[in-house]
Structures are given as C-alpha cells and as structure tokens.
Design a protein around this motif. Sequence first.
Motif, mmCIF file in Angstrom:
data_model
loop_
_atom_site.group_PDB
_atom_site.id
_atom_site.type_symbol
_atom_site.label_atom_id
_atom_site.label_comp_id
_atom_site.label_asym_id
_atom_site.label_seq_id
_atom_site.Cartn_x
_atom_site.Cartn_y
_atom_site.Cartn_z
ATOM 1 N N ALA A 55 29.946 2.328 -2.983
ATOM 2 C CA ALA A 55 28.864 2.026 -2.033
ATOM 3 C C ALA A 55 28.320 3.301 -1.402
ATOM 4 N N TRP A 56 29.194 4.190 -0.962
ATOM 5 C CA TRP A 56 28.723 5.404 -0.304
ATOM 6 C C TRP A 56 28.114 6.403 -1.296
ATOM 7 N N THR A 57 28.525 6.334 -2.550
ATOM 8 C CA THR A 57 27.870 7.172 -3.561
ATOM 9 C C THR A 57 26.444 6.700 -3.791
ATOM 10 N N VAL A 58 26.254 5.392 -3.883
ATOM 11 C CA VAL A 58 24.898 4.847 -4.052
ATOM 12 C C VAL A 58 24.047 5.147 -2.818
ATOM 13 N N TYR A 59 24.632 4.971 -1.650
ATOM 14 C CA TYR A 59 23.904 5.267 -0.411
ATOM 15 C C TYR A 59 23.433 6.723 -0.394
ATOM 16 N N GLY A 60 24.361 7.630 -0.693
ATOM 17 C CA GLY A 60 23.997 9.038 -0.695
ATOM 18 C C GLY A 60 22.912 9.365 -1.709
ATOM 19 N N GLN A 61 22.976 8.718 -2.876
ATOM 20 C CA GLN A 61 21.957 8.966 -3.899
ATOM 21 C C GLN A 61 20.581 8.491 -3.439
ATOM 22 N N ARG A 62 20.543 7.371 -2.744
ATOM 23 C CA ARG A 62 19.265 6.879 -2.223
ATOM 24 C C ARG A 62 18.672 7.869 -1.223
ATOM 25 N N GLN A 63 19.522 8.437 -0.367
ATOM 26 C CA GLN A 63 19.018 9.405 0.603
ATOM 27 C C GLN A 63 18.599 10.713 -0.062
ATOM 28 N N LEU A 64 19.323 11.116 -1.104
ATOM 29 C CA LEU A 64 18.902 12.308 -1.856
ATOM 30 C C LEU A 64 17.557 12.091 -2.513
ATOM 31 N N SER A 65 17.349 10.889 -3.028
ATOM 32 C CA SER A 65 16.073 10.579 -3.690
ATOM 33 C C SER A 65 14.911 10.656 -2.717
ATOM 34 N N ARG A 66 15.179 10.351 -1.464
ATOM 35 C CA ARG A 66 14.143 10.430 -0.439
ATOM 36 C C ARG A 66 14.017 11.840 0.145
ATOM 37 N N SER A 67 14.956 12.727 -0.220
ATOM 38 C CA SER A 67 15.024 14.072 0.362
ATOM 39 C C SER A 67 15.182 13.992 1.887
ATOM 40 N N GLU A 108 34.492 -7.925 4.261
ATOM 41 C CA GLU A 108 33.218 -7.429 3.739
ATOM 42 C C GLU A 108 32.232 -7.159 4.870
ATOM 43 N N GLU A 109 31.639 -5.976 4.848
ATOM 44 C CA GLU A 109 30.537 -5.609 5.722
ATOM 45 C C GLU A 109 29.487 -4.893 4.873
ATOM 46 N N MET A 110 28.235 -5.014 5.274
ATOM 47 C CA MET A 110 27.138 -4.460 4.490
ATOM 48 C C MET A 110 26.605 -3.167 5.095
ATOM 49 N N ILE A 111 26.310 -2.182 4.235
ATOM 50 C CA ILE A 111 25.552 -1.004 4.642
ATOM 51 C C ILE A 111 24.079 -1.341 4.464
ATOM 52 N N LEU A 112 23.334 -1.238 5.546
ATOM 53 C CA LEU A 112 21.911 -1.589 5.515
ATOM 54 C C LEU A 112 21.072 -0.319 5.493
ATOM 55 N N LEU A 113 20.100 -0.269 4.598
ATOM 56 C CA LEU A 113 19.178 0.853 4.497
ATOM 57 C C LEU A 113 17.787 0.287 4.262
ATOM 58 N N ARG A 114 16.841 0.742 5.057
ATOM 59 C CA ARG A 114 15.495 0.199 5.011
ATOM 60 C C ARG A 114 14.920 0.235 3.590
ATOM 61 N N ASP A 115 14.309 -0.890 3.198
ATOM 62 C CA ASP A 115 13.597 -1.035 1.913
ATOM 63 C C ASP A 115 14.518 -1.016 0.697
ATOM 64 N N ASP A 116 15.818 -1.040 0.903
ATOM 65 C CA ASP A 116 16.764 -1.066 -0.219
ATOM 66 C C ASP A 116 17.713 -2.244 -0.068
ATOM 67 N N PRO A 117 18.252 -2.749 -1.182
ATOM 68 C CA PRO A 117 19.233 -3.835 -1.074
ATOM 69 C C PRO A 117 20.466 -3.371 -0.305
ATOM 70 N N PRO A 118 21.101 -4.261 0.457
ATOM 71 C CA PRO A 118 22.322 -3.887 1.175
ATOM 72 C C PRO A 118 23.457 -3.565 0.209
#
Length: 401
Positions: free
Chosen positions: A10-22, A169-179
């Motif tokens: 989960a945190w690897t995907v989260y980090g990749q999304r933030q990298l993609s946004r710079s 289970e808890e969800m990481i929420l990030l705007r405009d992306d699936p939890p």
Amino acid sequence: MTVEDINAHAWTVYGQRQLSRSYVPPIPERLSWTLWEGVGPGAELLGDITGRRVLDIGSGAGHHAVHLARAHGAHVTGIELSPTQYERAASAHANEPGVAFVRADLVDYLARAEPFDAAYAIGTLAFVDPHRALPALRDGLRPGAPLILSLLHTDVHDRGPSTTVAPREEMILLRDDPPLATQMWVLAPQLWEELLTEYGFRVEAVELLRHPDQSTPVVQQLIRARRLAPRPARLSSRPRTAQPPVPHAAVGVGTILLGEHGLLLGVHRRGTVELPGGSVEAGESFEAAAVRELREETGLIAHPDDVELLGVLVDHVGDVPRVTVGALIHAWEGRPAPQPDEKVGDWAWYPLDRLPDGLFVCSAQILSAWHPDLPIDHPPAHFTPFASRTPRSTPPVDGRA
C-alpha cells in the motif's frame, strides 16, 4: 499476503502516486503531530534535541526530519521501508545538512544501529506489530530517551480503538485516486500504555487531538513515553508458605462523574443502578483503577491527573472486609455507551434531585460520603476522607446555586 506485505504494498503504491504528481510537501514551520494545522503541541515534546540523534520512524517524504534539522539543530535519521516513499525523501533532500534517509525495516535497522537520543512516529507506528516494534525501539533508544507517538484513535467512520492487540483494515485516502487497504493496530490508549510499559517505557501523558471541524469524527492519540533505564539486579524473596493465602478482603473503586445533565449511572444485569467502578488490580493506583474501570465500562477516556480521591469506605460482606475508594473525576472525553462483555450498561445522566431507586450498596455509600445531603438509605460504612484532599464545592441537591 501477510500484514507486513499488505502494508508495504500500500505504501509503495501511495509513494508512486505522489512521485507521479511530483508532489513534495513543504517544510513546515512547526512540527505537527496530525494533518491538521495548528492542532496540538509541537517539537517541544522531544525536549532539547540540538546536536542530538533523532529517529524519524516511517519518515515518508522527509519534510518533518528536515524541519527538525533546520529549526532545532537535530541530527535526524529518517527510516522508511517503502522504496517509493524513500525515493521521495532522498531525491528531494539528498544534500540537506543534518538529515539522512535510510531504506530499511525498522527492527532490522535498530538491531545494528547506535542507540538514538529520541524517536518519534507521526501516524506510522500503527502499521507495525507493536510486539515487534516496541522491543526494537527499547533496544534502539538510550535510557531516558523520549518516544513520541501520534496514532489513530477514531477513524472517518467514527469507529473507535480496539481493546485487543490485533490489526484491522483501514484505508489510505488520496484525492482522485482509489483508496488503499492497509492493516493497522488501532488500539485504545490504555492498551498502548500497557504495551509500552511491558517493553520498558514509562508513559508520561496521553492526549486526544480532534479535527478542527467538530463534525469530523477523526481523533488522533498523542502518546508521550520515555525509555526506562535497565533495572538493577534485585534481591530475591520467598513466600512464607507453599499454600496461597485465603482471600480476606475486597478492594474496589467507584467513580463520580457530574455533568451538565446530572450524575452518570448505569444498570447492572442484575438490576442494580451503579456508578462506574470495579476492583483494583494488583500494583494499580486508585487513580489508575478509576480511569481504567471508567474506560472499560463506559468508553469514556479520562486522565489520572483529573481524578480526585475522596476517601476510603470500609464495611463487611459476611466475614470479608470490603474497602471501597470513592473518586471524583473532573474531566473526560467521549460519550458513555455500553461496552462489549461488560455487566453494566444503559448509561444515563440523572439530576441529583431525581436519582433512581435500587442503587448498588457501594455506590450509595460513596454518594452519601461525597454529598451527605442526598436522601439515600444504605447499610452503614466507616468513611475516612483522604487527609491531602482539598474539598471542592459540591452542587446542591436541587441543582440551584
């Protein structure tokens, strides 16, 4: 997948999304233990960290570590398991003086690192099994070092903490992306305190931080703990006899909570009406017992500093002396509600001039000792007020000043 694999993914995907946004978070002007600006204390909880080695647990994008190095002169090591989160920090702050980022498992890293002078985790330690993380932190911190933890208490669905040491289970929420689904140890403050104590820490304070928007249910715990020095060798002792002693006394505590709508009382399964309270456990102070019993029976959170001990009541049940300590709690968090597996429920507030019949004997005795004008009948008990107690004014029975 194991819990660790789920969280790492989960945190690897989260980090990749933030990298993609710079996206690079700005360096804060003040350390915050929540995502909400201006809520709660700041870096002062860590003490004077000038020139000290500080561990940032789950350092993410690294902005907190950079703040502590720049504003407080600390030497901060940010440890991060996620490769993409580590990449975010290392690429943005590679040449930052006083800061180093390490991609590693927390437990493996601390096993070989020089002990740190302080450590903190902002929302991150709940993703690691406490039975694994806390012993490693004990061994990875110097005696007397502070450990400051910001942890989830109540989530966006108004779901409060667990009373068992198990992830949920808890969800990481990030705007405009699936939890992103994670597994978190969302534990009650008392349970965190028990775990920290078990693994060599002293809990100095627990604070609940609420969202600035009162309609938002999210609540964060802020736990201030300190690594204890190793205990010196102690002299041994042995029991007088191989036979256990016969139980000969019962010791309990009953708590008085007086709110704007009256006195808090619950109904036992057997039909009696009672104050929150129960037996004092071995090694437990009366204040700690009052806070624990209140939480276990009603879900309300209080701090031992807000407990005023009234005195000791002594009577007999058959041949067994019964010792009951009355306690007045002046501040608490939450709303009373029935708790699973507890015998007392149906919590409600009663005006002092309209108390119900059928009070439990111990509760009746405590209320009479606290407020002798209350018209309550009960078997006699000897009451000894605490000598150190400074009596506070009690409201009249009819509620008028």
